[in-house]
Design a protein around this motif. Structure first.
Motif, PDB file in Angstrom:
ATOM      1  N   ASN A 340       0.928  -1.272   0.213  1.00 30.81           N
ATOM      2  CA  ASN A 340      -0.092  -0.034   0.127  1.00 30.81           C
ATOM      3  C   ASN A 340       0.742   1.335  -0.052  1.00 30.81           C
ATOM      4  O   ASN A 340       0.699   2.340   0.803  1.00 30.81           O
ATOM      5  N   GLN A 341       1.944   1.321  -0.885  1.00 28.89           N
ATOM      6  CA  GLN A 341       2.800   2.505  -0.747  1.00 28.89           C
ATOM      7  C   GLN A 341       2.094   3.599  -1.466  1.00 28.89           C
ATOM      8  O   GLN A 341       2.517   4.861  -1.153  1.00 28.89           O
ATOM      9  N   ASP A 342       0.982   3.625  -2.365  1.00 23.15           N
ATOM     10  CA  ASP A 342       0.085   4.399  -2.993  1.00 23.15           C
ATOM     11  C   ASP A 342      -0.507   5.193  -1.824  1.00 23.15           C
ATOM     12  O   ASP A 342      -0.505   6.318  -1.812  1.00 23.15           O
ATOM     13  N   LYS A 343      -0.956   4.542  -0.762  1.00 20.05           N
ATOM     14  CA  LYS A 343      -1.559   5.018   0.311  1.00 20.05           C
ATOM     15  C   LYS A 343      -0.815   5.830   1.366  1.00 20.05           C
ATOM     16  O   LYS A 343      -0.802   6.937   1.699  1.00 20.05           O
ATOM     17  N   THR A 345       1.948   7.236   0.187  1.00 21.64           N
ATOM     18  CA  THR A 345       2.387   8.392  -0.532  1.00 21.64           C
ATOM     19  C   THR A 345       1.374   9.369  -0.336  1.00 21.64           C
ATOM     20  O   THR A 345       1.693  10.645  -0.152  1.00 21.64           O
ATOM     21  N   ALA A 346       0.003   9.037  -0.358  1.00 23.21           N
ATOM     22  CA  ALA A 346      -1.099   9.730  -0.109  1.00 23.21           C
ATOM     23  C   ALA A 346      -1.074  10.566   1.316  1.00 23.21           C
ATOM     24  O   ALA A 346      -1.512  11.588   1.498  1.00 23.21           O
TER      25      ALA A 346
END
Length: 358
Positions: A340-343, A345-346
């Motif tokens: 969940n690296q996108d989370k 980053t968010a």
């Protein structure tokens, strides 16, 4: 002679000196009170607190050395009973009477705990007595806390913290001249077996240097993983700075979780906490952060998954299953972070929007 080369100290420090030092710091410093409360697992945001010295017990003529009453912002309340020992021997049934006082206070507070404050060597040499408390908080740990604050400030306050740490040093050396932290082979053996179990169950998680020491002090209760290796697939900008299994000394009242800490993100938690919990609902994570202060304007953000209490001074074999479940929890947390690296980053953007550039 430069001012920073001279710190005025007493010719010697007594137990009463340490009592009054602790009372003053607890009464005047929310950071210190929060730090002490956090050591017994009381991690709520403190709205108000009161400190009393030599408080008479509810059902006894005996007195509590230091009594802390805490009101939290969520409406809950806590009580901490502190017994300070420099070199005096235990009075008959002294720890038991503290435990009775906790029982008497149970209906008045959401949480209550009893703490022994003493030199580390005192706790090691009076194991039967010190083991009866929910927590042993050593003079050495408190002095280190003061020195950490001193290192983070460059004003008159720095000299004040030097003085407080020096008083505790004198008390330590009065108890045992030339004392240094005492490595405990029991803890060292426990750590060595934990490392072997970790290699068997979760080889992708790398033990940190402190886990590989032949012996650690008794106060050491954290299995701190090497986050740079274990989380190497996560870019630096969103990679947590700490990854650890907090054992909690076998007590429900202490911290018992696997957690990562994101450096400098904590001040944004009140604004983004609901989003973080929603994003991690599948694994049931919870989030904590210390209150920002002038000394620490950017505290870390802790993301944690609860696990069972484990005592690293008791049988490893008897607790192996609980340890295995804790390691499994660490694996779950690591996997979520990697996937969940996108989370992450968010989240970093949300923190930046709240706090400015990070």
């Amino acid at each position: 002679m430069r001012v920073d080369e001279w710190i005025p100290t007493l010719t010697h420090a007594t137990e009463r000196d340490v009592d009054l030092l602790l009372v003053e710091e607890l009464a005047s410093s929310l950071d210190f009170t929060t730090w002490v409360a956090g050591h017994v697992g009381m991690v709520g945001s403190i709205a108000a607190w009161d400190v009393k010295h030599s408080r008479r017990r509810t059902r006894s003529r005996r007195e509590i050395d230091i009594f802390i009453e805490i009101q939290n912002r969520d409406g809950t309340s806590s009580a901490i009973l502190i017994e300070n020992k420099l070199d005096a021997t235990e009075q008959p049934d002294q720890a038991e009477s503290y435990r009775q006082e906790l029982a008497a206070l149970a209906s008045d507070y959401s949480r209550a705990a009893m703490v022994l404050v003493c030199p580390a060597a005192y706790a090691a040499q009076h194991l039967d007595f010190s083991g009866k408390f929910d927590l042993v908080l050593s003079y050495e740990e408190i002095a280190a806390f003061f020195r950490e604050l001193r290192a983070e400030t460059g004003s008159e306050l720095a000299l004040r913290y030097d003085f407080r740490a020096a008083i505790l040093d004198q008390a330590i050396y009065k108890y045992r001249r030339g004392y240094t932290p005492i490595p405990d082979p029991v803890v060292g053996d426990f750590n060595a077996r934990y490392v072997l179990l970790l290699a068997d169950l979760a080889p992708e998680i790398e033990p940190g240097p402190s886990m590989r020491k032949p012996a650690n002090p008794r106060e050491s209760t954290s299995m701190i993983y090497d986050q740079a290796v274990s989380l190497s697939a996560i870019p630096d900008g969103i990679r947590p700075r700490r990854f650890a299994h907090e054992l909690g000394r076998g007590s429900e009242q202490r911290a018992n979780y696997v957690a990562v800490t994101f450096a400098g993100w904590g001040a944004a938690l009140p604004a983004i906490g609901a989003r973080l919990e929603a994003d991690t609902s599948e694994i049931g994570a919870f989030f904590e952060a210390k209150r920002p202060t002038k000394v620490r304007p950017r505290p870390g953000l802790v993301m944690a998954l609860p696990c069972e209490p484990v005592d690293n001074q008791c049988s490893f074999d008897a607790q192996r299953d609980a340890l295995a479940r804790g390691i499994a929890t660490a694996t779950t947390l690591r996997r979520w972070l990697l996937e969940n690296q996108d989370k992450l980053t968010a989240w970093r953007k949300l923190v930046g929007d709240q706090l400015g550039a990070i």
